[in-house]
Structures are given as structure tokens and as C-alpha cells.
Write a protein that holds these residues in place. Structure first.
Motif, PDB file in Angstrom:
ATOM      1  N   VAL A 120       0.859  -1.185   0.000  1.00 46.55           N
ATOM      2  CA  VAL A 120       0.000   0.000   0.000  1.00 46.55           C
ATOM      3  C   VAL A 120       0.896   1.236   0.000  1.00 46.55           C
ATOM      4  O   VAL A 120       1.839   1.328   0.787  1.00 46.55           O
ATOM      5  N   LEU A 121       0.590   2.177  -0.889  1.00 48.12           N
ATOM      6  CA  LEU A 121       1.257   3.472  -0.920  1.00 48.12           C
ATOM      7  C   LEU A 121       0.207   4.524  -0.595  1.00 48.12           C
ATOM      8  O   LEU A 121      -0.782   4.654  -1.315  1.00 48.12           O
ATOM      9  N   ILE A 122       0.422   5.242   0.500  1.00 48.84           N
ATOM     10  CA  ILE A 122      -0.488   6.319   0.897  1.00 48.84           C
ATOM     11  C   ILE A 122       0.212   7.644   0.632  1.00 48.84           C
ATOM     12  O   ILE A 122       1.333   7.860   1.105  1.00 48.84           O
ATOM     13  N   VAL A 123      -0.431   8.508  -0.142  1.00 52.58           N
ATOM     14  CA  VAL A 123       0.089   9.848  -0.401  1.00 52.58           C
ATOM     15  C   VAL A 123      -0.844  10.816   0.323  1.00 52.58           C
ATOM     16  O   VAL A 123      -2.005  10.973  -0.050  1.00 52.58           O
ATOM     17  N   ASP A 124      -0.317  11.431   1.390  1.00 49.83           N
ATOM     18  CA  ASP A 124      -1.101  12.352   2.220  1.00 49.83           C
ATOM     19  C   ASP A 124      -0.856  13.775   1.724  1.00 49.83           C
ATOM     20  O   ASP A 124       0.224  14.329   1.906  1.00 49.83           O
ATOM     21  N   ILE A 125      -1.879  14.366   1.104  1.00 50.91           N
ATOM     22  CA  ILE A 125      -1.762  15.732   0.578  1.00 50.91           C
ATOM     23  C   ILE A 125      -2.664  16.703   1.339  1.00 50.91           C
ATOM     24  O   ILE A 125      -2.944  17.785   0.848  1.00 50.91           O
ATOM     25  N   THR A 126      -3.089  16.329   2.534  1.00 50.59           N
ATOM     26  CA  THR A 126      -4.014  17.179   3.286  1.00 50.59           C
ATOM     27  C   THR A 126      -3.428  18.536   3.653  1.00 50.59           C
ATOM     28  O   THR A 126      -4.176  19.483   3.844  1.00 50.59           O
ATOM     29  N   GLU A 127      -2.103  18.642   3.743  1.00 51.92           N
ATOM     30  CA  GLU A 127      -1.499  19.915   4.113  1.00 51.92           C
ATOM     31  C   GLU A 127      -1.019  20.730   2.918  1.00 51.92           C
ATOM     32  O   GLU A 127      -0.300  21.721   3.078  1.00 51.92           O
ATOM     33  N   LEU A 128      -1.427  20.333   1.711  1.00 49.12           N
ATOM     34  CA  LEU A 128      -1.098  21.141   0.539  1.00 49.12           C
ATOM     35  C   LEU A 128      -1.885  22.445   0.588  1.00 49.12           C
ATOM     36  O   LEU A 128      -3.051  22.465   0.977  1.00 49.12           O
ATOM     37  N   GLU A 129      -1.228  23.511   0.169  1.00 52.08           N
ATOM     38  CA  GLU A 129      -1.906  24.797   0.044  1.00 52.08           C
ATOM     39  C   GLU A 129      -2.413  25.008  -1.375  1.00 52.08           C
ATOM     40  O   GLU A 129      -3.351  25.763  -1.602  1.00 52.08           O
ATOM     41  N   PHE A 130      -1.773  24.317  -2.347  1.00 54.25           N
ATOM     42  CA  PHE A 130      -2.142  24.460  -3.747  1.00 54.25           C
ATOM     43  C   PHE A 130      -1.869  23.157  -4.475  1.00 54.25           C
ATOM     44  O   PHE A 130      -0.797  22.572  -4.335  1.00 54.25           O
ATOM     45  N   LEU A 131      -2.833  22.717  -5.260  1.00 49.75           N
ATOM     46  CA  LEU A 131      -2.715  21.503  -6.064  1.00 49.75           C
ATOM     47  C   LEU A 131      -3.046  21.863  -7.508  1.00 49.75           C
ATOM     48  O   LEU A 131      -4.192  22.176  -7.827  1.00 49.75           O
ATOM     49  N   SER A 132      -2.032  21.835  -8.371  1.00 52.99           N
ATOM     50  CA  SER A 132      -2.237  22.206  -9.777  1.00 52.99           C
ATOM     51  C   SER A 132      -2.548  20.978 -10.619  1.00 52.99           C
ATOM     52  O   SER A 132      -2.484  19.840 -10.148  1.00 52.99           O
ATOM     53  N   SER A 133      -2.810  21.235 -11.890  1.00 57.17           N
ATOM     54  CA  SER A 133      -3.069  20.126 -12.809  1.00 57.17           C
ATOM     55  C   SER A 133      -1.827  19.244 -12.957  1.00 57.17           C
ATOM     56  O   SER A 133      -1.954  18.040 -13.164  1.00 57.17           O
ATOM     57  N   ALA A 134      -0.634  19.812 -12.812  1.00 55.57           N
ATOM     58  CA  ALA A 134       0.591  19.002 -12.870  1.00 55.57           C
ATOM     59  C   ALA A 134       0.635  18.028 -11.698  1.00 55.57           C
ATOM     60  O   ALA A 134       1.023  16.869 -11.853  1.00 55.57           O
ATOM     61  N   GLY A 135       0.216  18.483 -10.518  1.00 52.41           N
ATOM     62  CA  GLY A 135       0.163  17.610  -9.347  1.00 52.41           C
ATOM     63  C   GLY A 135      -0.884  16.524  -9.508  1.00 52.41           C
ATOM     64  O   GLY A 135      -0.649  15.358  -9.167  1.00 52.41           O
ATOM     65  N   ILE A 136      -2.026  16.898 -10.050  1.00 46.82           N
ATOM     66  CA  ILE A 136      -3.086  15.918 -10.283  1.00 46.82           C
ATOM     67  C   ILE A 136      -2.621  14.891 -11.310  1.00 46.82           C
ATOM     68  O   ILE A 136      -2.834  13.689 -11.148  1.00 46.82           O
ATOM     69  N   GLY A 137      -1.951  15.365 -12.357  1.00 43.06           N
ATOM     70  CA  GLY A 137      -1.418  14.449 -13.369  1.00 43.06           C
ATOM     71  C   GLY A 137      -0.425  13.465 -12.775  1.00 43.06           C
ATOM     72  O   GLY A 137      -0.410  12.288 -13.138  1.00 43.06           O
ATOM     73  N   LEU A 138       0.397  13.937 -11.843  1.00 45.05           N
ATOM     74  CA  LEU A 138       1.349  13.056 -11.180  1.00 45.05           C
ATOM     75  C   LEU A 138       0.628  11.975 -10.383  1.00 45.05           C
ATOM     76  O   LEU A 138       1.014  10.813 -10.408  1.00 45.05           O
ATOM     77  N   LEU A 139      -0.448  12.344  -9.700  1.00 50.22           N
ATOM     78  CA  LEU A 139      -1.220  11.352  -8.943  1.00 50.22           C
ATOM     79  C   LEU A 139      -1.851  10.316  -9.871  1.00 50.22           C
ATOM     80  O   LEU A 139      -1.861   9.118  -9.563  1.00 50.22           O
ATOM     81  N   VAL A 140      -2.353  10.764 -11.005  1.00 48.97           N
ATOM     82  CA  VAL A 140      -2.950   9.841 -11.976  1.00 48.97           C
ATOM     83  C   VAL A 140      -1.875   8.898 -12.529  1.00 48.97           C
ATOM     84  O   VAL A 140      -2.108   7.687 -12.652  1.00 48.97           O
ATOM     85  N   GLU A 141      -0.703   9.417 -12.847  1.00 51.39           N
ATOM     86  CA  GLU A 141       0.392   8.578 -13.342  1.00 51.39           C
ATOM     87  C   GLU A 141       0.840   7.584 -12.276  1.00 51.39           C
ATOM     88  O   GLU A 141       1.109   6.419 -12.572  1.00 51.39           O
ATOM     89  N   THR A 142       0.892   8.036 -11.023  1.00 50.45           N
ATOM     90  CA  THR A 142       1.257   7.141  -9.920  1.00 50.45           C
ATOM     91  C   THR A 142       0.215   6.037  -9.788  1.00 50.45           C
ATOM     92  O   THR A 142       0.565   4.873  -9.556  1.00 50.45           O
ATOM     93  N   HIS A 143      -1.047   6.371  -9.967  1.00 46.76           N
ATOM     94  CA  HIS A 143      -2.124   5.371  -9.925  1.00 46.76           C
ATOM     95  C   HIS A 143      -1.903   4.325 -11.020  1.00 46.76           C
ATOM     96  O   HIS A 143      -2.037   3.122 -10.786  1.00 46.76           O
TER      97      HIS A 143
END
Length: 108
Positions: free
Chosen positions: A39-62
Motif C-alpha cells: 500500500v502506498l499512501i500519499v497524504d496531501i491534506t497539508e497542501l496549500e495548492f494543487l495544480s493540474s501538474a500535481g493531479i497528473g502526477l497522482l494519476v500517473e502514480t495510480h
């Protein structure tokens, strides 16, 4: 920095996840996946800003974790993290959790 909890690897991300910082996180995630946790847990609850590049990275990691048989669980709560993921319907392909404890237990 990543931390282990049994066969679960937790990566806690703070600040901004954008076009400048996503490659650095991508490197950390590549290293984390080399250990092949179940299991890989990525905790982003303390992010102040999430861009499309960050979302793309999460999708690629998935995509990468799916191929390796690793369960990806993203902890996102609040307007800076869960709202953009839900608006883009990323929550339909990536399991989102409001807390790390819930992500560890695997209950949505």
C-alpha cells in the motif's frame, strides 16, 4: 519524507504541488515504488495548492501502482485538495480518504 507502517508506505506532502514541485515528488514516489510496498499512501491534506501538474502526477502514480499490484490511497481533505480532485472526477479512479488512519484501514 516517506515513513513505513508495516507493509504500508506513507508519503506526506506539504506546500504546493505544481509544475515546479511535481517532478521532485515524482522522484520520491519512484524510489518508494522500488521498495514495492503493498500500500502506498500519499497524504496531501497539508497542501496549500494543487495544480493540474500535481493531479497528473497522482494519476500517473495510480497507473504505475496498478501495474505493480500496489494499492494507491490518497489522503485529501478540504478545498485545496479533495475539491479539485472531485471536480475533475479523479475520485472515480483513485481512492480518496479524509484521514491517514482511514487510508491505512482501507475504508472509504
Amino acid at each position: 519524507m516517506p515513513r513505513h507502517s508495516g507493509d504500508t508506505l506513507i508519503v506526506h506532502v506539504t506546500g504546493d504541488l505544481d509544475v515546479l514541485t511535481a517532478p521532485t515528488l515524482g522522484t520520491y514516489l519512484d524510489v518508494a515504488l522500488a521498495d514495492a510496498p503493498s500500500v502506498l499512501i500519499v497524504d496531501i491534506t497539508e497542501l496549500e495548492f494543487l495544480s493540474s501538474a500535481g493531479i497528473g502526477l497522482l494519476v500517473e502514480t495510480h497507473r504505475l501502482t496498478g501495474r505493480a499490484g500496489i494499492s494507491l490511497r490518497v489522503v485529501a481533505e478540504g478545498p485545496a485538495t479533495s475539491r479539485p480532485l472531485q471536480r475533475m472526477r479523479i475520485d472515480e479512479i483513485i481512492d480518496l480518504y479524509p484521514t491517514v488512519a482511514e487510508a491505512i484501514s482501507g475504508r472509504v
